[in-house]
Motif scaffolding. Structure first.
Motif, PDB file in Angstrom:
ATOM      1  N   GLU A   1       0.804  -1.225   0.000  1.00  0.00           N
ATOM      2  CA  GLU A   1       0.000   0.000   0.000  1.00  0.00           C
ATOM      3  C   GLU A   1       0.830   1.265   0.000  1.00  0.00           C
ATOM      4  OE1 GLU A   1      -0.697  -1.948   4.116  1.00  0.00           O
ATOM      5  OE2 GLU A   1      -0.162  -2.582   2.082  1.00  0.00           O
ATOM      6  N   ASN A   2       2.134   1.139   0.351  1.00  0.00           N
ATOM      7  CA  ASN A   2       3.046   2.291   0.321  1.00  0.00           C
ATOM      8  C   ASN A   2       3.890   2.312  -0.955  1.00  0.00           C
ATOM      9  OD1 ASN A   2       2.315   3.260   2.982  1.00  0.00           O
ATOM     10  ND2 ASN A   2       3.450   1.500   3.787  1.00  0.00           N
ATOM     11  N   LYS A   3       3.508   1.472  -1.905  1.00  0.00           N
ATOM     12  CA  LYS A   3       4.182   1.346  -3.201  1.00  0.00           C
ATOM     13  C   LYS A   3       5.614   0.821  -3.072  1.00  0.00           C
ATOM     14  CE  LYS A   3       1.376   4.672  -5.757  1.00  0.00           C
ATOM     15  NZ  LYS A   3       1.360   5.800  -6.705  1.00  0.00           N
ATOM     16  N   ASN A   4       5.825   0.005  -2.058  1.00  0.00           N
ATOM     17  CA  ASN A   4       7.099  -0.684  -1.919  1.00  0.00           C
ATOM     18  C   ASN A   4       7.010  -2.073  -2.562  1.00  0.00           C
ATOM     19  OD1 ASN A   4       8.319   1.392  -0.323  1.00  0.00           O
ATOM     20  ND2 ASN A   4       7.146   0.657   1.435  1.00  0.00           N
ATOM     21  N   PHE A   5       8.154  -2.582  -2.994  1.00  0.00           N
ATOM     22  CA  PHE A   5       8.236  -3.894  -3.637  1.00  0.00           C
ATOM     23  C   PHE A   5       7.594  -4.972  -2.780  1.00  0.00           C
ATOM     24  CE2 PHE A   5      10.412  -7.969  -3.949  1.00  0.00           C
ATOM     25  CZ  PHE A   5      10.436  -8.223  -5.305  1.00  0.00           C
ATOM     26  N   ARG A   6       6.860  -5.839  -3.423  1.00  0.00           N
ATOM     27  CA  ARG A   6       6.297  -7.014  -2.755  1.00  0.00           C
ATOM     28  C   ARG A   6       6.544  -8.225  -3.647  1.00  0.00           C
ATOM     29  NH1 ARG A   6       0.685  -6.238  -0.010  1.00  0.00           N
ATOM     30  NH2 ARG A   6       1.888  -6.265   1.909  1.00  0.00           N
ATOM     31  N   VAL A   7       6.931  -9.334  -3.046  1.00  0.00           N
ATOM     32  CA  VAL A   7       7.241 -10.542  -3.809  1.00  0.00           C
ATOM     33  C   VAL A   7       6.026 -10.963  -4.633  1.00  0.00           C
ATOM     34  CG1 VAL A   7       7.801 -12.996  -3.651  1.00  0.00           C
ATOM     35  CG2 VAL A   7       9.000 -11.344  -2.187  1.00  0.00           C
ATOM     36  N   THR A   8       6.253 -11.170  -5.929  1.00  0.00           N
ATOM     37  CA  THR A   8       5.172 -11.468  -6.875  1.00  0.00           C
ATOM     38  C   THR A   8       5.287 -12.858  -7.475  1.00  0.00           C
ATOM     39  OG1 THR A   8       5.273  -9.116  -7.450  1.00  0.00           O
ATOM     40  CG2 THR A   8       3.919 -10.517  -8.864  1.00  0.00           C
ATOM     41  N   ILE A   9       6.508 -13.380  -7.530  1.00  0.00           N
ATOM     42  CA  ILE A   9       6.736 -14.667  -8.186  1.00  0.00           C
ATOM     43  C   ILE A   9       7.010 -15.744  -7.146  1.00  0.00           C
ATOM     44  CG2 ILE A   9       7.652 -13.493 -10.210  1.00  0.00           C
ATOM     45  CD1 ILE A   9      10.451 -14.375  -9.324  1.00  0.00           C
ATOM     46  N   ASP A  10       6.864 -17.000  -7.575  1.00  0.00           N
ATOM     47  CA  ASP A  10       7.148 -18.101  -6.657  1.00  0.00           C
ATOM     48  C   ASP A  10       7.515 -19.348  -7.455  1.00  0.00           C
ATOM     49  OD1 ASP A  10       7.480 -19.500  -4.300  1.00  0.00           O
ATOM     50  OD2 ASP A  10       5.534 -18.929  -3.460  1.00  0.00           O
ATOM     51  N   HIS A  11       8.003 -20.358  -6.730  1.00  0.00           N
ATOM     52  CA  HIS A  11       8.380 -21.630  -7.328  1.00  0.00           C
ATOM     53  C   HIS A  11       7.245 -22.629  -7.152  1.00  0.00           C
ATOM     54  CE1 HIS A  11      12.147 -19.566  -6.991  1.00  0.00           C
ATOM     55  NE2 HIS A  11      12.167 -19.678  -5.672  1.00  0.00           N
ATOM     56  N   PHE A  12       7.102 -23.529  -8.103  1.00  0.00           N
ATOM     57  CA  PHE A  12       6.080 -24.557  -7.975  1.00  0.00           C
ATOM     58  C   PHE A  12       6.281 -25.345  -6.676  1.00  0.00           C
ATOM     59  CE2 PHE A  12       6.133 -24.575 -12.830  1.00  0.00           C
ATOM     60  CZ  PHE A  12       4.968 -23.824 -12.931  1.00  0.00           C
ATOM     61  N   ALA A  13       5.174 -25.660  -6.033  1.00  0.00           N
ATOM     62  CA  ALA A  13       5.247 -26.460  -4.806  1.00  0.00           C
ATOM     63  C   ALA A  13       5.824 -27.833  -5.121  1.00  0.00           C
ATOM     64  CB  ALA A  13       3.860 -26.594  -4.189  1.00  0.00           C
ATOM     65  N   SER A  14       6.719 -28.307  -4.254  1.00  0.00           N
ATOM     66  CA  SER A  14       7.370 -29.601  -4.431  1.00  0.00           C
ATOM     67  C   SER A  14       7.910 -30.023  -3.071  1.00  0.00           C
ATOM     68  CB  SER A  14       8.519 -29.492  -5.435  1.00  0.00           C
ATOM     69  OG  SER A  14       9.508 -28.612  -4.943  1.00  0.00           O
TER      70      SER A  14
ATOM     71  N   PRO B   1      11.119 -30.592  -2.271  1.00  0.00           N
ATOM     72  CA  PRO B   1      12.266 -29.747  -1.902  1.00  0.00           C
ATOM     73  C   PRO B   1      11.851 -28.361  -1.412  1.00  0.00           C
ATOM     74  CG  PRO B   1      12.712 -30.905  -3.948  1.00  0.00           C
ATOM     75  CD  PRO B   1      11.268 -31.152  -3.629  1.00  0.00           C
ATOM     76  N   ARG B   2      10.862 -27.743  -2.090  1.00  0.00           N
ATOM     77  CA  ARG B   2      10.451 -26.398  -1.667  1.00  0.00           C
ATOM     78  C   ARG B   2       9.859 -26.420  -0.271  1.00  0.00           C
ATOM     79  NH1 ARG B   2       5.581 -22.441  -3.642  1.00  0.00           N
ATOM     80  NH2 ARG B   2       4.622 -23.434  -1.832  1.00  0.00           N
TER      81      ARG B   2
ATOM     82  N   ARG C   1      12.429 -22.175   0.364  1.00  0.00           N
ATOM     83  CA  ARG C   1      12.758 -21.437  -0.852  1.00  0.00           C
ATOM     84  C   ARG C   1      14.158 -20.826  -0.833  1.00  0.00           C
ATOM     85  NH1 ARG C   1       7.466 -20.459   0.633  1.00  0.00           N
ATOM     86  NH2 ARG C   1       5.858 -20.452  -1.005  1.00  0.00           N
ATOM     87  N   ALA C   2      14.505 -20.155   0.270  1.00  0.00           N
ATOM     88  CA  ALA C   2      15.769 -19.414   0.316  1.00  0.00           C
ATOM     89  C   ALA C   2      16.965 -20.333   0.083  1.00  0.00           C
ATOM     90  CB  ALA C   2      15.902 -18.695   1.656  1.00  0.00           C
ATOM     91  N   ILE C   3      16.935 -21.524   0.641  1.00  0.00           N
ATOM     92  CA  ILE C   3      18.035 -22.474   0.469  1.00  0.00           C
ATOM     93  C   ILE C   3      18.124 -22.920  -0.992  1.00  0.00           C
ATOM     94  CG2 ILE C   3      18.836 -24.804   1.048  1.00  0.00           C
ATOM     95  CD1 ILE C   3      17.734 -24.350   3.858  1.00  0.00           C
ATOM     96  N   LEU C   4      16.986 -23.227  -1.590  1.00  0.00           N
ATOM     97  CA  LEU C   4      16.976 -23.659  -2.989  1.00  0.00           C
ATOM     98  C   LEU C   4      17.477 -22.551  -3.911  1.00  0.00           C
ATOM     99  CD1 LEU C   4      13.554 -25.550  -3.054  1.00  0.00           C
ATOM    100  CD2 LEU C   4      15.846 -26.567  -3.090  1.00  0.00           C
ATOM    101  N   GLU C   5      17.088 -21.303  -3.625  1.00  0.00           N
ATOM    102  CA  GLU C   5      17.534 -20.181  -4.457  1.00  0.00           C
ATOM    103  C   GLU C   5      19.044 -19.983  -4.367  1.00  0.00           C
ATOM    104  OE1 GLU C   5      13.318 -17.729  -4.060  1.00  0.00           O
ATOM    105  OE2 GLU C   5      15.147 -16.878  -3.204  1.00  0.00           O
ATOM    106  N   LYS C   6      19.601 -20.283  -3.205  1.00  0.00           N
ATOM    107  CA  LYS C   6      21.045 -20.127  -3.029  1.00  0.00           C
ATOM    108  C   LYS C   6      21.806 -21.285  -3.660  1.00  0.00           C
ATOM    109  CE  LYS C   6      22.438 -17.992   0.534  1.00  0.00           C
ATOM    110  NZ  LYS C   6      22.782 -17.520   1.910  1.00  0.00           N
ATOM    111  N   LEU C   7      21.277 -22.504  -3.515  1.00  0.00           N
ATOM    112  CA  LEU C   7      21.969 -23.680  -4.036  1.00  0.00           C
ATOM    113  C   LEU C   7      21.802 -23.852  -5.544  1.00  0.00           C
ATOM    114  CD1 LEU C   7      21.149 -26.329  -1.261  1.00  0.00           C
ATOM    115  CD2 LEU C   7      23.316 -25.138  -1.640  1.00  0.00           C
ATOM    116  N   PHE C   8      20.617 -23.523  -6.054  1.00  0.00           N
ATOM    117  CA  PHE C   8      20.311 -23.748  -7.474  1.00  0.00           C
ATOM    118  C   PHE C   8      19.713 -22.480  -8.100  1.00  0.00           C
ATOM    119  CE2 PHE C   8      19.460 -27.637  -4.971  1.00  0.00           C
ATOM    120  CZ  PHE C   8      20.481 -28.450  -5.456  1.00  0.00           C
ATOM    121  N   PRO C   9      20.508 -21.413  -8.201  1.00  0.00           N
ATOM    122  CA  PRO C   9      19.987 -20.123  -8.667  1.00  0.00           C
ATOM    123  C   PRO C   9      19.450 -20.142 -10.096  1.00  0.00           C
ATOM    124  CG  PRO C   9      22.388 -20.087  -8.555  1.00  0.00           C
ATOM    125  CD  PRO C   9      21.947 -21.344  -7.881  1.00  0.00           C
ATOM    126  N   SER C  10      19.975 -21.036 -10.931  1.00  0.00           N
ATOM    127  CA  SER C  10      19.495 -21.079 -12.315  1.00  0.00           C
ATOM    128  C   SER C  10      18.101 -21.692 -12.406  1.00  0.00           C
ATOM    129  CB  SER C  10      20.463 -21.874 -13.194  1.00  0.00           C
ATOM    130  OG  SER C  10      20.583 -23.206 -12.726  1.00  0.00           O
TER     131      SER C  10
END
Length: 316
Positions: free
Chosen positions: A135-148, A150-151, A156-165
Motif C-alpha cells: 500500500e506504500n508502493k514498496n516492492f512485494r514478492v510477486t513470483i514463486d516456485h512450484f510447490a514440491s 524440496p520447496r 525457498r531461500a536455500i533452494l535459491e542459493k543452491l540452485f539459482p538457475s
C-alpha cells in the motif's frame, strides 16, 4: 474450433464481504485504462456476501453508471477458483482474462494495454502479471516456485542459493520481463483460449494453490509460460477478504497436499504429510491451537475436510 474474441479483456473480480475494496478496485481499473485501442469489461462476482455488503457494493457500482461493469450475485461461496470460473461463465468472448483481486489498485497507466501488447508479442506466454507493490508502493514478492517436496522441506531461500538457475530469486527487483514458475493470484492476465483449453481453474482448490496449479498445467499441457512484467505495477493490500485463523491454515495444508499428489504422486504426498504430522505435533505442544491442524494431517488432509464442503446455499 475457431475462437473469435469480441473484446480484448474480461476483468474478473470476486467480492466477499469487502465492498469498499471491491468498488475501489473497479473504479481503479476504469480510471487507469483509457487507451482507445483497448476494449474491456469488468465482471464482479459477489461470492455470497452478507446482504448489506452486497447492497452497498451494488449502490456504489450503480453510481459509476458504466456499461462495462457487470455485477453478479451468487447464492453460494465458490471460493477463489470457483468464483472466477463463474465470472468466466458471464464473460464475453475475450482474447484475455484478467483475474484481479478486489483488494488491489492499478498503478501503471493503461496497465491492461501494456499486458495485452506483451502477450500479443510473446506467443509462448500463457500468463503474465504486473509487479506487485504494497500500500506504500514498496516492492512485494510477486513470483514463486512450484510447490514440491524440496520447496516445502528445504524451503525457498536455500533452494535459491543452491540452485539459482532453477530457482529464480523471488526478492530481486527485475528490470525486464522474466519467465517464472508462477505469479501471485492477485493479478493474473491470461490467454483466454489457452485457459479454456485446459478447463480453467481446478475448483477442488478452494482458496490456495489455484494459480500455481494453473501455471503448471498450462506449461505441461500447452507449453505455455508465465511471465512477470516489471514495467507494469499494481498495489495489493493483501488478504483483506480472508481472516487468518487456524481454519484457514488447515485449508492451506489441504490444498497443498492435494496439489502435491496431483502433480507429484501419492508417495510424494505421503512423505510431505508425514513431515507435517511430525512438525505440527511438536508445534502443538507449544501452541495448542495447532492440535486441530495436526488431527487433520493425521487423517491425511482429505478434500472432504475442506472449507468448500462447509458452504451453504443461501437465498438471495
Amino acid at each position: 474450433m475457431e475462437y473469435y474474441p469480441k473484446i480484448d479483456v474480461s476483468c474478473i473480480i470476486i467480492n466477499y464481504n469487502t465492498a469498499k475494496y471491491t468498488f475501489e478496485a473497479v473504479k481503479s481499473i476504469i480510471d487507469n485504462n483509457t487507451a482507445i485501442d483497448l476494449t474491456f469489461e469488468i465482471i464482479v462476482i459477489d461470492n455470497n456476501s452478507e446482504k448489506n455488503d452486497f447492497e452497498h457494493l451494488e449502490s456504489q457500482i450503480n453510481i459509476l453508471n458504466s456499461d462495462c461493469v457487470k455485477l453478479i450475485r451468487s447464492n453460494f461461496n465458490h471460493g477463489f477458483g470457483g468464483g472466477n470460473m463463474l465470472g468466466v461463465h458471464y464473460a464475453s468472448n475475450s482474447r484475455y482474462y484478467a483475474f484481479i483481486n478486489n483488494d488491489t489498485l492499478q498503478v501503471t497507466k493503461n496497465c491492461l494495454k501494456l499486458l495485452r501488447d506483451f502477450m500479443l508479442n510473446t506467443p509462448n506466454a500463457g500468463i503474465c502479471s504486473p509487479q506487485m507493490l504494497d500500500e506504500n508502493k514498496n516492492f512485494r514478492v510477486t513470483i514463486d516456485h512450484f510447490a514440491s517436496l524440496p520447496r516445502e522441506i528445504l524451503k525457498r531461500a536455500i533452494l535459491e542459493k543452491l540452485f539459482p538457475s532453477k530457482y529464480l530469486n523471488r526478492k530481486t527487483t527485475y528490470k525486464s520481463p522474466q519467465k517464472v514458475n508462477y505469479v501471485q493470484g492477485s493479478f493474473m492476465f491470461i490467454d483466454a483460449l489457452s485457459f479454456n483449453k485446459i478447463g480453467g481453474f481446478d475448483t477442488n482448490l478452494f482458496l490456495y494453490y489455484e494459480e500455481s496449479d494453473l501455471s503448471l498445467r498450462l506449461l505441461k499441457n500447452l507449453n505455455k509460460d508465465t511471465y512477470l512484467i516489471p514495467d507494469a505495477e499494481y498495489i495489493h493490500y493483501k488478504s483483506k477478504s480472508i481472516q487468518r485463523n487456524i481454519n484457514i491454515k488447515i485449508e492451506q495444508k489441504i490444498a497443498l497436499l492435494y496439489y502435491i499428489e496431483k502433480h507429484h504422486g501419492w508417495f510424494a504426498k505421503k512423505i510431505l504429510n508425514t513431515h507435517f504430522v511430525i512438525r505440527y505435533f511438536f508445534s502443538s505442544l507449544i501452541k495448542p491451537k495447532y492440535w486441530k491442524l495436526w488431527l487433520v494431517l493425521l487423517a491425511g488432509a482429505p478434500l472432504s475436510l475442506s472449507l468448500k464442503q462447509k458452504q451453504k446455499i443461501n437465498p438471495l
